[in-house]
Design a protein around this motif. Structure first.
Motif, PDB file in Angstrom:
ATOM      1  N   LEU A   1      34.356  51.410 147.166  1.00  0.00           N
ATOM      2  CA  LEU A   1      34.550  51.559 148.604  1.00  0.00           C
ATOM      3  C   LEU A   1      33.709  50.533 149.359  1.00  0.00           C
ATOM      4  O   LEU A   1      32.728  50.013 148.822  1.00  0.00           O
ATOM      5  N   PRO A   2      34.064  50.216 150.620  1.00  0.00           N
ATOM      6  CA  PRO A   2      33.244  49.294 151.411  1.00  0.00           C
ATOM      7  C   PRO A   2      31.797  49.770 151.494  1.00  0.00           C
ATOM      8  O   PRO A   2      31.527  50.982 151.493  1.00  0.00           O
ATOM      9  N   TYR A   3      30.890  48.799 151.591  1.00  0.00           N
ATOM     10  CA  TYR A   3      29.455  49.088 151.613  1.00  0.00           C
ATOM     11  C   TYR A   3      29.109  50.145 152.643  1.00  0.00           C
ATOM     12  O   TYR A   3      28.420  51.132 152.348  1.00  0.00           O
ATOM     13  N   ASN A   4      29.570  49.962 153.884  1.00  0.00           N
ATOM     14  CA  ASN A   4      29.188  50.891 154.950  1.00  0.00           C
ATOM     15  C   ASN A   4      29.797  52.274 154.758  1.00  0.00           C
ATOM     16  O   ASN A   4      29.229  53.274 155.197  1.00  0.00           O
ATOM     17  N   THR A   5      30.951  52.355 154.121  1.00  0.00           N
ATOM     18  CA  THR A   5      31.552  53.658 153.838  1.00  0.00           C
ATOM     19  C   THR A   5      30.706  54.413 152.822  1.00  0.00           C
ATOM     20  O   THR A   5      30.431  55.611 152.985  1.00  0.00           O
ATOM     21  N   GLN A   6      30.280  53.716 151.769  1.00  0.00           N
ATOM     22  CA  GLN A   6      29.382  54.335 150.788  1.00  0.00           C
ATOM     23  C   GLN A   6      28.102  54.815 151.471  1.00  0.00           C
ATOM     24  O   GLN A   6      27.657  55.955 151.269  1.00  0.00           O
ATOM     25  N   ARG A   7      27.519  53.929 152.265  1.00  0.00           N
ATOM     26  CA  ARG A   7      26.239  54.245 152.907  1.00  0.00           C
ATOM     27  C   ARG A   7      26.366  55.466 153.825  1.00  0.00           C
ATOM     28  O   ARG A   7      25.496  56.332 153.850  1.00  0.00           O
TER      29      ARG A   7
ATOM     30  N   LEU B   1      13.565  43.602 160.303  1.00  0.00           N
ATOM     31  CA  LEU B   1      14.884  43.434 159.698  1.00  0.00           C
ATOM     32  C   LEU B   1      15.541  44.804 159.567  1.00  0.00           C
ATOM     33  O   LEU B   1      15.012  45.693 158.892  1.00  0.00           O
ATOM     34  N   VAL B   2      16.677  44.984 160.223  1.00  0.00           N
ATOM     35  CA  VAL B   2      17.453  46.224 160.107  1.00  0.00           C
ATOM     36  C   VAL B   2      18.463  46.009 158.989  1.00  0.00           C
ATOM     37  O   VAL B   2      19.435  45.269 159.152  1.00  0.00           O
ATOM     38  N   VAL B   3      18.210  46.637 157.840  1.00  0.00           N
ATOM     39  CA  VAL B   3      19.008  46.321 156.652  1.00  0.00           C
ATOM     40  C   VAL B   3      20.327  47.058 156.597  1.00  0.00           C
ATOM     41  O   VAL B   3      21.225  46.667 155.867  1.00  0.00           O
ATOM     42  N   SER B   4      20.464  48.146 157.323  1.00  0.00           N
ATOM     43  CA  SER B   4      21.747  48.860 157.316  1.00  0.00           C
ATOM     44  C   SER B   4      22.004  49.385 158.708  1.00  0.00           C
ATOM     45  O   SER B   4      21.252  50.185 159.237  1.00  0.00           O
TER      46      SER B   4
ATOM     47  N   SER C   1      26.798  48.819 163.095  1.00  0.00           N
ATOM     48  CA  SER C   1      27.565  47.688 163.604  1.00  0.00           C
ATOM     49  C   SER C   1      27.513  46.471 162.685  1.00  0.00           C
ATOM     50  O   SER C   1      28.127  45.457 162.974  1.00  0.00           O
ATOM     51  N   ASP C   2      26.783  46.589 161.576  1.00  0.00           N
ATOM     52  CA  ASP C   2      26.653  45.465 160.639  1.00  0.00           C
ATOM     53  C   ASP C   2      27.616  45.674 159.474  1.00  0.00           C
ATOM     54  O   ASP C   2      27.233  46.143 158.413  1.00  0.00           O
ATOM     55  N   GLN C   3      28.872  45.340 159.671  1.00  0.00           N
ATOM     56  CA  GLN C   3      29.895  45.593 158.663  1.00  0.00           C
ATOM     57  C   GLN C   3      29.708  44.747 157.404  1.00  0.00           C
ATOM     58  O   GLN C   3      30.163  45.106 156.328  1.00  0.00           O
ATOM     59  N   SER C   4      29.035  43.614 157.531  1.00  0.00           N
ATOM     60  CA  SER C   4      28.836  42.749 156.362  1.00  0.00           C
ATOM     61  C   SER C   4      27.713  43.240 155.473  1.00  0.00           C
ATOM     62  O   SER C   4      27.639  42.869 154.300  1.00  0.00           O
ATOM     63  N   GLY C   5      26.819  44.068 156.011  1.00  0.00           N
ATOM     64  CA  GLY C   5      25.696  44.553 155.225  1.00  0.00           C
ATOM     65  C   GLY C   5      24.599  43.523 155.034  1.00  0.00           C
ATOM     66  O   GLY C   5      23.711  43.711 154.199  1.00  0.00           O
ATOM     67  N   GLU C   6      24.629  42.431 155.797  1.00  0.00           N
ATOM     68  CA  GLU C   6      23.633  41.376 155.635  1.00  0.00           C
ATOM     69  C   GLU C   6      22.326  41.684 156.354  1.00  0.00           C
ATOM     70  O   GLU C   6      21.295  41.084 156.066  1.00  0.00           O
ATOM     71  N   GLY C   7      22.325  42.600 157.284  1.00  0.00           N
ATOM     72  CA  GLY C   7      21.127  42.918 158.029  1.00  0.00           C
ATOM     73  C   GLY C   7      21.048  42.173 159.344  1.00  0.00           C
ATOM     74  O   GLY C   7      21.720  41.159 159.553  1.00  0.00           O
TER      75      GLY C   7
END
Length: 374
Positions: free
Chosen positions: A53-59, A213-216, A219-225
């Motif tokens: 699943l997409p990173y943000n969905t998992q998170r 650094l906000v790691v998650s 609004s950060d769909q790429s997960g890059e921070g």
């Protein structure tokens, strides 16, 4: 995967720093455990579907389930298992607690959806779907606590003037208050959401660049921070909190770096013991870390404590720092791109709303009222 040897098999508890694609991140170990059917179902879903699943969905799923897991541990519940009655009672008490917080209706529904998902993954009895009693309890509890109406209300902004009021009135006399003040100021400076704050690690704070650094981020769909600004005064508060945490109150000597109650790496803001003098033990690789870290309820309570101590009458909540930071910036004349950068917004829609509010306060009627001292 942690195995519970009591009469019922509990659902494996995902850790807070998951969604990296590794089994270990989900509490899975290389030991040769004899998995129960619930464990096997969970593992199969994780391997075949969830990890893709997409990173943000998992998170999002894991963050919601971890909130429930912390609730169970702090209230001595077994967690979700093969007992329909146990699951029904446990979730009922969790809903009752959520309704005591200012969480919006849609947020509570999302958390319950995550629980329902995990129950389905593990093939455990699901009272969220099957129990008429629980469904009606949830519906009536939400109505009684006015969650439908609260979901449409914006958080009361914590303005720069209110932040100064807090800092001037509260002279911290414990590790708890040092931590709480650092949190309030950081959430205001960096326009942090509660779920962003709890993931801040000591390595994410840069004193040289005045950034965190906000790691998650939602609004950060790429997960890059994303990097957010932190004032020098807030950095000083963070340092005071760290220095106090790293002193053993029993000996007044510095703690060893390997002491699990010290802060040398990992999650920055942690739970404090009942004496308000020391942090709960925390080790990055330990499965019981959820007992040491903060959740939304913890952060909500600290905002309420600070408001009472500072004599603030408004009902400020954890989202007040983000809203108040944006409003204060807009009133000071910040441009739309500056607001987007400060809060990490991908779309100009929300910061544009704050800009419009500020424009009204600087508009013609505002100038007329000021001229005539109205």
């Amino acid at each position: 995967m942690t195995i519970n040897h009591r009469s019922h098999q509990t659902l494996p508890v995902p850790l807070a720093n998951t969604a990296e694609g590794s089994d270990d991140a989900y509490g899975v170990t290389s030991e040769n455990h004899a998995y129960s059917s619930a464990d096997q179902s969970f593992q199969k879903y994780f391997t075949d579907i969830f990890s893709k699943l997409p990173y943000n969905t998992q998170r999002a799923y894991i963050s919601d389930y971890n909130e429930f897991s912390i609730f169970c541990k702090q209230n001595n519940f077994q967690g979700l298992n093969n007992s329909f009655t146990n699951n029904e009672e446990c979730i009922k008490e969790y809903v009752a607690l959520l309704c005591q917080t200012p969480l919006a209706y849609r947020t509570i529904k999302r958390r319950l959806s995550a629980l329902s998902k995990f129950l389905g993954m593990a093939k455990l009895p699901n009272p969220i779907i099957r129990s008429v009693y629980l469904r009606d309890f949830i519906r009536l509890s939400l109505i009684e606590n006015k969650k439908f109406r609260m979901s449409h209300k914006q958080a009361v902004p914590l303005t720069i003037e209110m932040v100064e009021q807090i800092n001037n009135k509260i002279i911290p006399d414990s590790l708890l208050e040092l931590r709480d003040l650092a949190i309030i100021n950081l959430m205001f400076d960096a326009l942090l959401r509660a779920d962003e704050l709890v993931r801040v690690c000591i390595e994410h704070v840069s004193h040289r660049n005045n950034t965190v650094l906000v790691v998650s981020s939602k609004s950060d769909q790429s997960g890059e921070g994303q990097y957010r600004y932190v004032s020098s005064s807030t950095l000083s508060m963070i340092n005071e909190y760290i220095n106090e945490a790293n002193i053993n109150p029993s000996t007044s000597l510095p703690r060893d770096q390997n002491d699990p109650r010290s802060i040398s790496k990992g999650v920055l803001f942690r739970r404090v013991n009942n004496h308000k003098t020391a942090l709960h033990p925390y080790q990055e690789t330990h499965s019981a870390n959820q007992d040491a870290v903060l959740n939304y309820s913890s952060i909500y309570r600290l905002w309420q404590r600070i408001a009472v101590r500072a004599g603030i009458q408004e009902n400020i909540t954890p989202h007040s720092g983000r809203v108040g930071g944006a409003v204060s910036l807009a009133e000071d004349g910040a441009s739309l791109p500056e607001l987007q950068l400060a809060g990490g917004w991908q779309s100009p829609e929300m910061p544009g709303h704050y800009t419009k509010q500020a424009s009204v306060k600087r508009g013609g009627m505002a100038k007329l009222s000021s001229k005539h001292k109205r």
